[in-house]
Design a protein around this motif. Structure first.
Motif, PDB file in Angstrom:
ATOM      1  N   VAL A  41      25.012 -30.490 108.923  1.00  0.00           N
ATOM      2  CA  VAL A  41      25.457 -31.613 109.896  1.00  0.00           C
ATOM      3  C   VAL A  41      25.859 -31.024 111.258  1.00  0.00           C
ATOM      4  N   LYS A  42      25.743 -29.694 111.481  1.00  0.00           N
ATOM      5  CA  LYS A  42      26.096 -29.099 112.487  1.00  0.00           C
ATOM      6  C   LYS A  42      25.292 -29.402 113.821  1.00  0.00           C
ATOM      7  N   GLY A  43      25.998 -29.838 114.903  1.00  0.00           N
ATOM      8  CA  GLY A  43      25.462 -30.544 115.862  1.00  0.00           C
ATOM      9  C   GLY A  43      25.301 -31.902 116.028  1.00  0.00           C
ATOM     10  N   ARG A  44      25.508 -32.486 114.592  1.00  0.00           N
ATOM     11  CA  ARG A  44      25.389 -33.967 114.515  1.00  0.00           C
ATOM     12  C   ARG A  44      26.873 -34.540 114.526  1.00  0.00           C
ATOM     13  N   PHE A  45      27.675 -33.792 113.572  1.00  0.00           N
ATOM     14  CA  PHE A  45      28.870 -34.384 113.267  1.00  0.00           C
ATOM     15  C   PHE A  45      29.958 -33.590 114.153  1.00  0.00           C
ATOM     16  N   THR A  46      31.101 -34.455 114.368  1.00  0.00           N
ATOM     17  CA  THR A  46      32.334 -33.917 115.105  1.00  0.00           C
ATOM     18  C   THR A  46      33.484 -34.346 114.274  1.00  0.00           C
ATOM     19  N   ILE A  47      34.342 -33.518 113.690  1.00  0.00           N
ATOM     20  CA  ILE A  47      35.501 -33.813 113.088  1.00  0.00           C
ATOM     21  C   ILE A  47      36.788 -33.772 114.115  1.00  0.00           C
ATOM     22  N   SER A  48      37.790 -34.624 114.046  1.00  0.00           N
ATOM     23  CA  SER A  48      38.846 -34.555 114.913  1.00  0.00           C
ATOM     24  C   SER A  48      40.149 -34.999 114.311  1.00  0.00           C
ATOM     25  N   ARG A  49      41.368 -34.659 114.776  1.00  0.00           N
ATOM     26  CA  ARG A  49      42.578 -35.471 114.216  1.00  0.00           C
ATOM     27  C   ARG A  49      43.362 -36.021 115.256  1.00  0.00           C
ATOM     28  N   ASP A  50      44.105 -36.678 114.690  1.00  0.00           N
ATOM     29  CA  ASP A  50      45.254 -37.329 115.778  1.00  0.00           C
ATOM     30  C   ASP A  50      46.349 -37.285 114.759  1.00  0.00           C
ATOM     31  N   ASP A  51      47.399 -36.344 114.780  1.00  0.00           N
ATOM     32  CA  ASP A  51      48.525 -36.229 114.098  1.00  0.00           C
ATOM     33  C   ASP A  51      49.555 -37.316 114.399  1.00  0.00           C
ATOM     34  N   ALA A  52      49.608 -37.956 115.480  1.00  0.00           N
ATOM     35  CA  ALA A  52      50.387 -38.621 115.833  1.00  0.00           C
ATOM     36  C   ALA A  52      50.188 -40.304 114.958  1.00  0.00           C
ATOM     37  N   LYS A  53      48.876 -40.312 114.441  1.00  0.00           N
ATOM     38  CA  LYS A  53      48.526 -41.482 113.882  1.00  0.00           C
ATOM     39  C   LYS A  53      48.211 -41.053 112.511  1.00  0.00           C
ATOM     40  N   ASN A  54      48.351 -39.905 112.059  1.00  0.00           N
ATOM     41  CA  ASN A  54      48.117 -39.401 110.791  1.00  0.00           C
ATOM     42  C   ASN A  54      46.639 -39.925 110.411  1.00  0.00           C
ATOM     43  N   THR A  55      45.722 -39.480 111.159  1.00  0.00           N
ATOM     44  CA  THR A  55      44.386 -39.850 110.919  1.00  0.00           C
ATOM     45  C   THR A  55      43.523 -38.764 111.246  1.00  0.00           C
ATOM     46  N   VAL A  56      42.280 -38.612 110.618  1.00  0.00           N
ATOM     47  CA  VAL A  56      41.471 -37.729 110.887  1.00  0.00           C
ATOM     48  C   VAL A  56      39.930 -38.511 111.041  1.00  0.00           C
ATOM     49  N   TYR A  57      39.365 -38.016 111.975  1.00  0.00           N
ATOM     50  CA  TYR A  57      37.787 -38.710 112.396  1.00  0.00           C
ATOM     51  C   TYR A  57      36.733 -38.010 111.980  1.00  0.00           C
ATOM     52  N   LEU A  58      35.882 -38.428 111.629  1.00  0.00           N
ATOM     53  CA  LEU A  58      34.517 -37.922 111.471  1.00  0.00           C
ATOM     54  C   LEU A  58      33.360 -38.917 112.298  1.00  0.00           C
ATOM     55  N   GLN A  59      32.990 -38.221 113.416  1.00  0.00           N
ATOM     56  CA  GLN A  59      32.146 -38.754 114.304  1.00  0.00           C
ATOM     57  C   GLN A  59      30.769 -38.355 113.669  1.00  0.00           C
ATOM     58  N   MET A  60      29.709 -39.374 113.435  1.00  0.00           N
ATOM     59  CA  MET A  60      28.473 -38.857 112.933  1.00  0.00           C
ATOM     60  C   MET A  60      27.359 -39.551 113.472  1.00  0.00           C
ATOM     61  N   ASN A  61      26.632 -38.794 114.540  1.00  0.00           N
ATOM     62  CA  ASN A  61      25.485 -39.029 115.315  1.00  0.00           C
ATOM     63  C   ASN A  61      24.138 -38.510 114.644  1.00  0.00           C
ATOM     64  N   SER A  62      23.171 -39.277 115.160  1.00  0.00           N
ATOM     65  CA  SER A  62      21.899 -38.941 114.729  1.00  0.00           C
ATOM     66  C   SER A  62      21.761 -38.814 113.349  1.00  0.00           C
ATOM     67  N   LEU A  63      22.177 -39.774 112.602  1.00  0.00           N
ATOM     68  CA  LEU A  63      22.215 -40.128 111.135  1.00  0.00           C
ATOM     69  C   LEU A  63      20.701 -39.956 110.598  1.00  0.00           C
ATOM     70  N   LYS A  64      20.873 -39.308 109.486  1.00  0.00           N
ATOM     71  CA  LYS A  64      19.648 -39.224 108.417  1.00  0.00           C
ATOM     72  C   LYS A  64      19.654 -39.783 107.444  1.00  0.00           C
ATOM     73  N   PRO A  65      18.389 -40.263 106.653  1.00  0.00           N
ATOM     74  CA  PRO A  65      18.685 -40.953 105.363  1.00  0.00           C
ATOM     75  C   PRO A  65      19.265 -39.794 104.425  1.00  0.00           C
ATOM     76  N   GLU A  66      19.007 -38.594 104.557  1.00  0.00           N
ATOM     77  CA  GLU A  66      19.870 -37.522 103.658  1.00  0.00           C
ATOM     78  C   GLU A  66      21.260 -37.676 103.876  1.00  0.00           C
ATOM     79  N   ASP A  67      21.831 -38.296 104.911  1.00  0.00           N
ATOM     80  CA  ASP A  67      23.475 -38.380 104.942  1.00  0.00           C
ATOM     81  C   ASP A  67      23.761 -39.532 104.120  1.00  0.00           C
TER      82      ASP A  67
END
Length: 120
Positions: A63-89
């Motif tokens: 997933v390197k180069g396609r997915f990006t993980i981030s966090r917002d501690d003020a919202k107690n939330t972590v995000y996973l942005q997934m781009n260029s998705l493939k069927p194997e995802d």
């Protein structure tokens, strides 16, 4: 402790989704958060993690180069942005909380999953 994953859905190959992992009942800013996935008939796979404090990240090679993980501690939330998705995802995506940013092993806390389906 609750970890609530959301944001899954059906998307065509090449599309994008953003998953969220919302936490409650724990000192969120002290925990590393890990995303795992499990495809039908396959073992669970660590996808990405993000450390508390310095926000260091790790990704599985596929997933390197396609997915990006981030966090917002003020919202107690972590995000996973997934781009260029493939069927194997395709799979059920889970988030977990632990004291180490690692893509293997058990987690202190697990959330319920959210289904991601990528059509070809």
């Amino acid at each position: 402790v609750q970890l609530q994953a959301s944001g899954g859905g059906l998307v065509q190959a090449g599309g994008s989704l953003r998953l969220s992992c919302a936490a409650s009942g724990l000192p969120f800013d002290r925990y590393d958060i890990v995303w795992f996935r499990q495809a039908p008939g396959k073992e669970r796979e660590g996808v990405s993690c993000i450390s508390s404090g310095d926000g260091r990240t790790r990704y599985v090679d596929s997933v390197k180069g396609r997915f990006t993980i981030s966090r917002d501690d003020a919202k107690n939330t972590v995000y996973l942005q997934m781009n260029s998705l493939k069927p194997e995802d395709t799979g059920v995506y889970y988030c977990g909380a632990d004291l180490h940013c690692r893509l293997v092993g058990d987690m202190y806390y697990w959330g319920q999953g959210t289904l991601v389906t990528v059509s070809s």
